[in-house]
Enzyme design. Structure first.
Site, short mmCIF file in Angstrom:
data_model
loop_
_atom_site.label_atom_id
_atom_site.label_comp_id
_atom_site.label_asym_id
_atom_site.label_seq_id
_atom_site.Cartn_x
_atom_site.Cartn_y
_atom_site.Cartn_z
N ASP A 31 0.83 -1.21 0.04
CA ASP A 31 0.09 0.00 -0.05
C ASP A 31 0.84 1.27 -0.10
O ASP A 31 0.46 2.14 -0.84
CB ASP A 31 -0.83 -0.04 1.34
CG ASP A 31 -2.17 -1.01 1.13
OD1 ASP A 31 -2.06 -1.50 0.19
OD2 ASP A 31 -2.70 -1.15 2.13
N TYR A 34 2.19 1.62 -3.37
CA TYR A 34 0.92 2.47 -4.29
C TYR A 34 0.76 3.68 -3.96
O TYR A 34 0.61 4.67 -4.85
CB TYR A 34 -0.10 1.58 -3.89
CG TYR A 34 -1.42 2.14 -4.66
CD1 TYR A 34 -1.75 1.44 -5.89
CD2 TYR A 34 -2.30 2.99 -4.22
CE1 TYR A 34 -2.76 1.77 -6.54
CE2 TYR A 34 -3.47 3.37 -4.90
CZ TYR A 34 -3.72 2.95 -6.23
OH TYR A 34 -4.87 3.10 -6.94
N LEU A 81 -39.64 -0.02 -12.57
CA LEU A 81 -40.21 -1.38 -12.99
C LEU A 81 -41.52 -1.62 -12.29
O LEU A 81 -41.55 -1.08 -11.24
CB LEU A 81 -38.90 -2.38 -12.55
CG LEU A 81 -37.86 -2.39 -13.51
CD1 LEU A 81 -36.75 -3.50 -12.65
CD2 LEU A 81 -37.89 -2.76 -14.89
N LYS A 113 -32.13 -8.16 -7.94
CA LYS A 113 -32.24 -6.52 -8.09
C LYS A 113 -31.50 -6.04 -6.76
O LYS A 113 -31.75 -6.23 -5.65
CB LYS A 113 -33.74 -6.53 -7.65
CG LYS A 113 -34.09 -5.12 -7.89
CD LYS A 113 -35.63 -4.91 -7.75
CE LYS A 113 -36.13 -3.47 -8.06
NZ LYS A 113 -35.86 -2.46 -7.01
S1 IVH Z 1 -33.12 -2.46 -15.01
C1 IVH Z 1 -36.13 -0.05 -17.50
N1 IVH Z 1 -31.78 -4.20 -13.76
O1 IVH Z 1 -34.48 -1.25 -9.79
C2 IVH Z 1 -35.05 -0.93 -16.80
N2 IVH Z 1 -32.61 -2.39 -12.69
O2 IVH Z 1 -37.50 -0.64 -10.00
C3 IVH Z 1 -35.00 -0.56 -15.30
N3 IVH Z 1 -32.22 -2.29 -10.15
O3 IVH Z 1 -34.28 1.95 -10.87
C4 IVH Z 1 -33.57 -0.99 -14.70
N4 IVH Z 1 -31.12 -3.88 -10.15
O4 IVH Z 1 -32.26 1.26 -9.56
C5 IVH Z 1 -32.64 -2.96 -13.83
N5 IVH Z 1 -30.42 -5.59 -12.51
C6 IVH Z 1 -31.27 -4.48 -12.57
C7 IVH Z 1 -31.48 -3.98 -11.35
C8 IVH Z 1 -32.37 -2.63 -11.51
C9 IVH Z 1 -31.56 -3.10 -9.57
C10 IVH Z 1 -32.99 -1.10 -9.67
C11 IVH Z 1 -32.70 0.05 -10.33
C12 IVH Z 1 -34.13 0.74 -11.08
C13 IVH Z 1 -35.00 0.11 -9.95
C14 IVH Z 1 -36.42 -0.19 -10.88
#
Ligand code: IVH
Length: 660
Positions: A31, A34, A81, A113
């Protein structure tokens, strides 16, 4: 060695060590070594500012504080979503996809998610030039300086080509890092973060990027703005993202059938507690981009994807007491005081018990071990009391027969389980009323926060919302923590609130059963306060969305001597609220809109949104056209609109108008 050469060498070396460290988890130098390289580079860049390149590894250290964030426009908008909560819901989603695409053979990408903060990264000529938070989906905050400090955000794409692309993904903090960070803060006597998501959001929205640089933020990519050329599937995108130098979630999976999606979901629920970061569900997306186009969008979410949310997490803890709170409408709510417990990443110390019936039904008693649940942003609740040892329990809980705050009488309306304090000047009710009046969705009064509302009530300076407008400067500045500057600002905000729209005004009054939507509907129907105040129950019932209970409640509010006096006082204080078209809300009445060019959302959808918002939609530009929404490749209509002086907006601006 010339400075030019030395800077280039140092940068290349540091990049190499970064890569080793972050991608392969190993290090060839200590470190200290670095840091020495980094410090030398920082020194040279300060001495020879011309040599400081935007993708220098020193960008990770952060730069001077900003005065505030500017806005960044998301084009196409960053959508949210739709949700599903069960296998059945998911099946319904799948059935719709199958019927719309006319094919059983659909492939999905199933992705954890991440429960963080979404971020958009704009690359021009393969260099990171801008980064923005999601904001309202169309306008976000420009957090470029902060994003540069995140090590898993490539400052330059790993490619020889000059690529222009917008990458979207999630910023988050690993659970271990979160715990370490909070214990550090605790030792330093600093306020603790409630959960990793809050910590992420707070860190990303720092005005001083050198603070962000000290926070353990990571970025995982999962989407892009417009699809890069030659990439046709989500799987293809992931490969490209990896090549470019992004982190991609290793638990993403390609599913060739709905059964595989279900299996992926089951698997995620199994491994969830072992993951390094918090996830709150699984995102299911069509893998194929052309199929996505076929499915299109709803107003704020794509129809080609959905979030399959996890069930709320439950934890056991001890109930240390039950307190009764009095809300704005006078409703008495029993609240459980709990031994602090971490539920779904948040420390819970209070949870609602709803009402006497619920407490009785669950037989919850002080001293019991109880199960607590938290679902998303919903207030935590006590689910059940776990069977305690016999003979050792506290007494059964009973709601008080007088208001715990003002000792006034409480009543239980017929057919209701709730008790209400009916004293309109009960300090608890008054305080909540003021908070509500000042809140964002109502009069939006800057500087009138919860604490000040409490102070004003406690000091007896305010006995109704109308009294806010006869406060005097002397009394106000005599309050604790109220300097002259603050007081002056508050007076300015109060003065400004007098010009609020009728819908905000109505929301602020807090008429039982009347929220933002009903307020807006009424405001559009009655145009000014007087007409509304005179409206009969029948006339109120004619407003869409207003049923007999609400109509009666509104009538009562306007005829009740106490509430009608408050309204009169507000009018005397200078309130003459009317509804202006553009003050707030999704309405465009009086506008005649024409769409042209290629839009991101299906044309039909755009038309529907515009009409729903009250606009007239036509196909040709005439002298009556007030707005032209111009998509990609707008041709003759655009020219004509410009000639006629018609207001031209882009699709993102249109979304903004709709969503205001
Ligand atoms: S796709 C239209 N992929 O979930 C496509 N979203 O409720 C929308 N999120 O605002 C995004 N993991 O912050 C996507 N693998 C993933 C995700 C993801 C988390 C969150 C993102 C978005 C929210 C939608």
């Amino acid at each position: 060695m010339t400075p030019v050469k030395e800077v280039a060498n140092l940068s290349a070396l540091i990049r190499k060590y970064n890569r080793l460290y972050y991608s392969e988890n190993r290090s060839e130098i200590t470190d200290t070594e670095y840091d020495a390289l980094m410090n030398r580079l920082l020194y040279l860049e300060r001495e020879y500012p011309d040599l400081l390149l935007p993708d220098s590894p020193t960008a990770r250290v952060g730069s001077a504080p900003l005065a505030g964030f500017s806005s960044i426009v998301h084009d196409p908008p960053m959508l949210s979503l739709s949700n599903v909560f069960s296998i059945e819901d998911f099946r319904t989603f799948h059935t719709r996809v199958v019927s719309e695409l006319n094919s059983e053979m659909v492939e999905y990408s199933a992705e954890p998610k991440l429960d963080g903060v979404s971020l958009s990264l704009v690359y021009e000529n393969s260099m990171l030039v801008a980064a923005g938070t999601r904001g309202n989906g169309v306008l976000g905050e420009d957090v470029t300086a902060n994003a540069r400090t995140i090590r898993s955000v490539p400052l330059r794409l790993n490619t020889d080509k000059a690529v222009n692309v917008e990458i979207r993904g999630e910023v988050f903090i690993n659970l271990n890092d979160f715990r370490e960070m909070n214990s550090g803060r605790e030792e330093a006597g600093e306020a603790l973060f409630a959960n990793p998501r809050n910590a992420t959001s707070g860190s990303l929205r720092q005005l001083d990027s050198s603070v962000t640089a000290t926070r353990p933020l990571s970025f995982i990519a999962y989407a892009c703005g417009l699809h890069p050329e030659g990439i046709r599937t989500q799987q293809g995108l992931f490969e490209k993202l990896l090549q470019w130098g992004f982190l991609v979630n290793p638990h993403n999976s390609l599913c060739q059938s709905p059964e595989q999606v279900v299996a992926a979901y089951d698997n995620l629920t199994q491994i969830r507690s072992d993951l390094a970061m918090e996830i709150d569900g699984m995102v299911v997306k069509l893998n194929c981009f052309s199929e996505r186009e076929e499915m299109g969008f709803l107003s704020r979410a794509p129809r080609w994807a959905t979030a399959w949310k996890f069930h709320a997490e439950e934890m056991a803890t001890v109930l240390t007491g039950i307190e009764v709170q009095v809300g704005r409408t006078g409703r008495l709510t029993p609240v459980a005081r709990l031994e602090p417990v971490l539920v779904g990443g948040v420390t819970v110390t209070n949870a609602t018990l709803h009402n006497q019936d619920e407490v009785t039904r669950k037989d919850v008693r002080v001293g019991d071990t109880v199960l607590v649940r938290r679902a998303g942003d919903v207030i935590p609740e006590v689910v059940t009391s776990l069977p305690a040892e016999v003979g050792n329990r506290g007494e059964a809980f009973r709601m008080p027969d007088e208001c715990p705050v003002c000792s006034g009488p409480v009543v239980q309306p017929e057919a209701e389980v709730n008790l209400y304090c009916i004293n309109p000047s009960c300090p608890a009710r008054l305080r909540r009323n003021l908070e509500h009046w000042a809140s964002r969705k109502a009069l939006d009064i800057d500087g009138l926060g919860k604490q000040l509302c409490g102070q004003l009530v406690d000091a007896g300076m305010v006995n109704s919302i109308a009294d806010l407008y006869s406060l005097n400067y002397h009394d106000l500045t005599a309050l604790e923590r109220m300097g002259e500057l603050k007081a002056t600002k508050l007076f300015a905000a109060l003065a400004k609130s007098r010009n609020s729209s009728l819908s905000r005004f109505l929301t602020g009054l807090g008429i039982p059963g009347v929220g933002e939507v009903a307020s807006r509907d009424m405001a559009l129907e009655f145009a000014d306060l007087e007409t509304l105040g005179d409206a009969s129950e029948e006339e109120l019932l004619a407003v869409k969305g207003i049923g007999p209970v609400t109509a009666l409640s509104i009538r009562r509010f306007f005829t009740n001597p106490i509430t009608s006096k408050v309204i009169q006082q507000l009018v005397s204080a200078g309130f003459h609220p009317v509804e202006k078209d553009t003050t707030r809300g999704s309405y465009l009445s009086g506008e005649t809109i024409v769409f042209t060019g290629t839009l991101v959302m299906p044309r039909q959808k755009a038309k529907e949104l515009a009409m729903k918002a009250g606009a007239k939609v036509t196909g040709t530009i005439t002298g009556k056209t007030t707005i032209l929404v111009a998509g990609e490749n707008s041709g003759s209509k655009l020219k004509k609109a410009e000639k006629l002086g018609v207001r031209v907006v882009r699709e993102t601006d249109f979304m903004d108008l709709i969503n205001r």
